[in-house]
Enzyme design. Structure first.
Site, PDB file in Angstrom:
ATOM      1  N   ALA A   1      18.109  -8.107  30.986  1.00  0.00           N
ATOM      2  CA  ALA A   1      17.141  -7.488  30.082  1.00  0.00           C
ATOM      3  C   ALA A   1      15.802  -7.447  30.818  1.00  0.00           C
ATOM      4  CB  ALA A   1      17.036  -8.300  28.808  1.00  0.00           C
TER       5      ALA A   1
ATOM      6  N   GLY B   1      21.569  -9.843  30.655  1.00  0.00           N
ATOM      7  CA  GLY B   1      22.063  -8.707  29.864  1.00  0.00           C
ATOM      8  C   GLY B   1      23.055  -7.846  30.624  1.00  0.00           C
TER       9      GLY B   1
ATOM     10  N   GLU C   1      19.452 -16.925  31.902  1.00  0.00           N
ATOM     11  CA  GLU C   1      18.409 -16.940  30.871  1.00  0.00           C
ATOM     12  C   GLU C   1      17.691 -18.282  30.756  1.00  0.00           C
ATOM     13  OE1 GLU C   1      21.257 -15.389  30.581  1.00  0.00           O
ATOM     14  OE2 GLU C   1      20.939 -13.456  29.602  1.00  0.00           O
TER      15      GLU C   1
HETATM   16  N1  DAK Z   1      13.511  -7.302  34.377  1.00  0.00           N
HETATM   17  C1  DAK Z   1      12.485  -6.558  34.851  1.00  0.00           C
HETATM   18  N2  DAK Z   1      12.353  -6.241  36.147  1.00  0.00           N
HETATM   19  C2  DAK Z   1      13.264  -6.700  37.004  1.00  0.00           C
HETATM   20  C3  DAK Z   1      14.363  -7.487  36.580  1.00  0.00           C
HETATM   21  C4  DAK Z   1      14.463  -7.793  35.188  1.00  0.00           C
HETATM   22  N3  DAK Z   1      15.490  -8.491  34.689  1.00  0.00           N
HETATM   23  N4  DAK Z   1      15.094  -7.807  37.658  1.00  0.00           N
HETATM   24  C5  DAK Z   1      14.493  -7.228  38.720  1.00  0.00           C
HETATM   25  N5  DAK Z   1      13.400  -6.563  38.318  1.00  0.00           N
HETATM   26  C6  DAK Z   1      12.463  -5.822  39.143  1.00  0.00           C
HETATM   27  C7  DAK Z   1      11.578  -6.744  39.944  1.00  0.00           C
HETATM   28  O1  DAK Z   1      10.497  -7.185  39.165  1.00  0.00           O
HETATM   29  C8  DAK Z   1      11.149  -5.848  41.070  1.00  0.00           C
HETATM   30  O2  DAK Z   1      10.141  -4.969  40.602  1.00  0.00           O
HETATM   31  P1  DAK Z   1       8.850  -4.631  41.538  1.00  0.00           P
HETATM   32  O3  DAK Z   1       8.231  -5.949  41.835  1.00  0.00           O
HETATM   33  O4  DAK Z   1       9.440  -3.942  42.739  1.00  0.00           O
HETATM   34  O5  DAK Z   1       8.023  -3.746  40.652  1.00  0.00           O
HETATM   35  C9  DAK Z   1      12.382  -5.002  41.326  1.00  0.00           C
HETATM   36  O6  DAK Z   1      13.168  -5.073  40.129  1.00  0.00           O
HETATM   37  C10 DAK Z   1      13.230  -5.496  42.473  1.00  0.00           C
HETATM   38  O7  DAK Z   1      13.506  -6.856  42.239  1.00  0.00           O
HETATM   39  P2  DAK Z   1      13.212  -8.008  43.319  1.00  0.00           P
HETATM   40  O8  DAK Z   1      12.101  -7.625  44.218  1.00  0.00           O
HETATM   41  O9  DAK Z   1      13.112  -9.285  42.588  1.00  0.00           O
HETATM   42  O10 DAK Z   1      14.565  -7.955  44.162  1.00  0.00           O
HETATM   43  P3  DAK Z   1      15.255  -9.148  44.978  1.00  0.00           P
HETATM   44  O11 DAK Z   1      16.347  -8.530  45.763  1.00  0.00           O
HETATM   45  O12 DAK Z   1      14.256  -9.985  45.688  1.00  0.00           O
HETATM   46  O13 DAK Z   1      15.913 -10.072  43.842  1.00  0.00           O
HETATM   47  C11 DAK Z   1      17.166 -10.528  41.810  1.00  0.00           C
HETATM   48  C12 DAK Z   1      16.941  -9.586  43.030  1.00  0.00           C
HETATM   49  C13 DAK Z   1      18.187  -9.840  40.882  1.00  0.00           C
HETATM   50  C14 DAK Z   1      17.752 -11.854  42.305  1.00  0.00           C
HETATM   51  C15 DAK Z   1      15.820 -10.770  41.118  1.00  0.00           C
HETATM   52  O14 DAK Z   1      15.209  -9.499  40.873  1.00  0.00           O
HETATM   53  C16 DAK Z   1      15.953 -11.477  39.831  1.00  0.00           C
HETATM   54  O15 DAK Z   1      16.125 -12.703  39.813  1.00  0.00           O
HETATM   55  N6  DAK Z   1      15.829 -10.741  38.723  1.00  0.00           N
HETATM   56  C17 DAK Z   1      15.867 -11.323  37.409  1.00  0.00           C
HETATM   57  C18 DAK Z   1      17.284 -11.724  37.080  1.00  0.00           C
HETATM   58  C19 DAK Z   1      17.348 -12.367  35.730  1.00  0.00           C
HETATM   59  O16 DAK Z   1      16.810 -13.457  35.505  1.00  0.00           O
HETATM   60  N7  DAK Z   1      18.022 -11.671  34.843  1.00  0.00           N
HETATM   61  C20 DAK Z   1      18.201 -12.163  33.519  1.00  0.00           C
HETATM   62  C21 DAK Z   1      17.126 -11.549  32.728  1.00  0.00           C
HETATM   63  S1  DAK Z   1      17.031 -12.354  31.199  1.00  0.00           S
HETATM   64  C22 DAK Z   1      17.442 -12.042  24.136  1.00  0.00           C
HETATM   65  C23 DAK Z   1      17.881 -10.794  24.483  1.00  0.00           C
HETATM   66  C24 DAK Z   1      18.357 -10.616  25.711  1.00  0.00           C
HETATM   67  C25 DAK Z   1      18.336 -11.652  26.628  1.00  0.00           C
HETATM   68  C26 DAK Z   1      17.910 -12.871  26.241  1.00  0.00           C
HETATM   69  C27 DAK Z   1      17.489 -13.108  25.010  1.00  0.00           C
HETATM   70  N8  DAK Z   1      16.891 -12.224  22.859  1.00  0.00           N
HETATM   71  C28 DAK Z   1      15.900 -11.268  22.478  1.00  0.00           C
HETATM   72  C29 DAK Z   1      17.047 -13.463  22.212  1.00  0.00           C
HETATM   73  C30 DAK Z   1      18.706 -11.391  27.946  1.00  0.00           C
HETATM   74  C31 DAK Z   1      17.925 -11.921  28.897  1.00  0.00           C
HETATM   75  C32 DAK Z   1      18.103 -11.538  30.238  1.00  0.00           C
HETATM   76  O17 DAK Z   1      18.900 -10.694  30.604  1.00  0.00           O
END
Ligand code: DAK
Length: 265
Positions: free
Chosen positions: A71, A116, A139
């Site tokens: 997300a 997500g 998360e």
């Molecule tokens: N959201 C927004 N932007 C994201 C993103 C994300 N999840 N993942 C990556 N990006 C963006 C980065 O900010 C970056 O943007 P710029 O800085 O270039 O503007 C671009 O994509 C490229 O990412 P990186 O530079 O970080 O790329 P790397 O290769 O260095 O790293 C990575 C890739 C996938 C390991 C890293 O980007 C990362 O850790 N991303 C976040 C992964 C993550 O934590 N995903 C889970 C998100 S939390 C809920 C509803 C839904 C959810 C929870 C609760 N309720 C409302 C209760 C769900 C939550 C999630 O999914």
């Protein structure tokens, strides 16, 4: 159409015969799910639900790196509790629609499927992964929990202990680990991913559509009910199929030693 309308489309659609290939298309943000992307996906699913020419869907992510990196954290960062709950319900509704579409949906996981994104995979009928794919529910590293069905669907799929290991550590896992635990059914070289998914989808598309819908429904309805109840649902669905033209055609074609021509009725 505006010149950039296609490139800017958050969910691209390309039909390959009876298979619709949907590509989640926000590669600069690793296809992170924000509200506009979820809304566009919902629209695409509605479009496909009422398109009788589409029999199977393949879902993938744009770009080299990600299926969906979760997300959108930037969008969620300032949510208040009510907005967060609304966002979780909106996401769950879209992902539930994948399950209730009446047509098989195969995930072709080309890269990161985190948070997500992993939950999108869980909502699909099954998933094929590239060797480069990475899975996880990180998360808790952000101080939240999975909100698009991850706490429920992952445990049902890979068992409580494995699911809790994933959810509580927030660790990222390889495609081979996802294969070992049954989250994906096959791991292939990155360059073979789409063709493999499309080839399986084309094969499914030749099967009786009414039976496909019934099979998916019964598997889902029987998932968390006692076996005896599930078996009753299976028998009832089996009986209902004998109202369908597809059953008559499928069995007649077998007896006449020819290919069946299903009409989906
Ligand atoms: N959201 C927004 N932007 C994201 C993103 C994300 N999840 N993942 C990556 N990006 C963006 C980065 O900010 C970056 O943007 P710029 O800085 O270039 O503007 C671009 O994509 C490229 O990412 P990186 O530079 O970080 O790329 P790397 O290769 O260095 O790293 C990575 C890739 C996938 C390991 C890293 O980007 C990362 O850790 N991303 C976040 C992964 C993550 O934590 N995903 C889970 C998100 S939390 C809920 C509803 C839904 C959810 C929870 C609760 N309720 C409302 C209760 C769900 C939550 C999630 O999914």
């Amino acid at each position: 159409m505006e010149p950039n309308a296609i490139a800017d489309d958050l969910v691209l659609r390309r039909d390959v015969g009876p298979v619709a290939l949907l590509t989640l298309n926000r590669p600069k943000a690793l296809n992170a799910l924000n509200q506009p992307l979820l809304a566009r996906l919902a629209e695409r699913l509605r479009e496909i639900a009422s398109d009788a020419d589409v029999r199977v869907v393949v879902l993938t992510g744009a770009g080299e790196k990600a299926f969906v990196a979760g997300a959108d954290i930037a969008e969620m960062a300032d949510y208040d509790p009510a907005t967060a709950q609304f966002f979780a319900l909106a996401g769950q509704t879209v992902l539930n629609h994948i399950g209730s579409l009446g047509k098989p949906v195969i995930a072709a996981v080309n890269g990161f499927a985190l948070g997500g994104g992993c939950e999108v995979v869980l909502a699909c009928d099954f998933a094929i992964a590239s060797q480069k794919a990475k899975f996880g529910l990180p998360e808790v590293t952000l101080g939240v929990i999975p909100g698009f069905g991850g706490t429920q669907r992952l445990a049902r799929l890979i068992g409580r202990h494995n699911a809790l290991r994933w959810i509580l550590t927030g660790d990222v896992h390889s495609a081979d680990e996802a294969l070992r635990l049954g989250l994906v059914t096959q791991v292939v070289a990155p360059e073979e991913l789409l063709n493999t998914a499309l080839e399986i989808a084309q094969r499914i598309a030749t099967r009786g559509p009414v039976a496909l819908t019934a099979a998916r429904q019964v598997v889902d309805q029987g998932w968390d009910v006692p076996l005896a109840d599930g078996l009753r649902k299976e028998a009832a669905a089996f009986g209902r199929l004998f109202h369908s033209a597809d059953q008559k055609e499928g069995m007649a074609a077998f007896l006449q030693k020819r290919q069946a021509k299903f009409i989906g009725k």
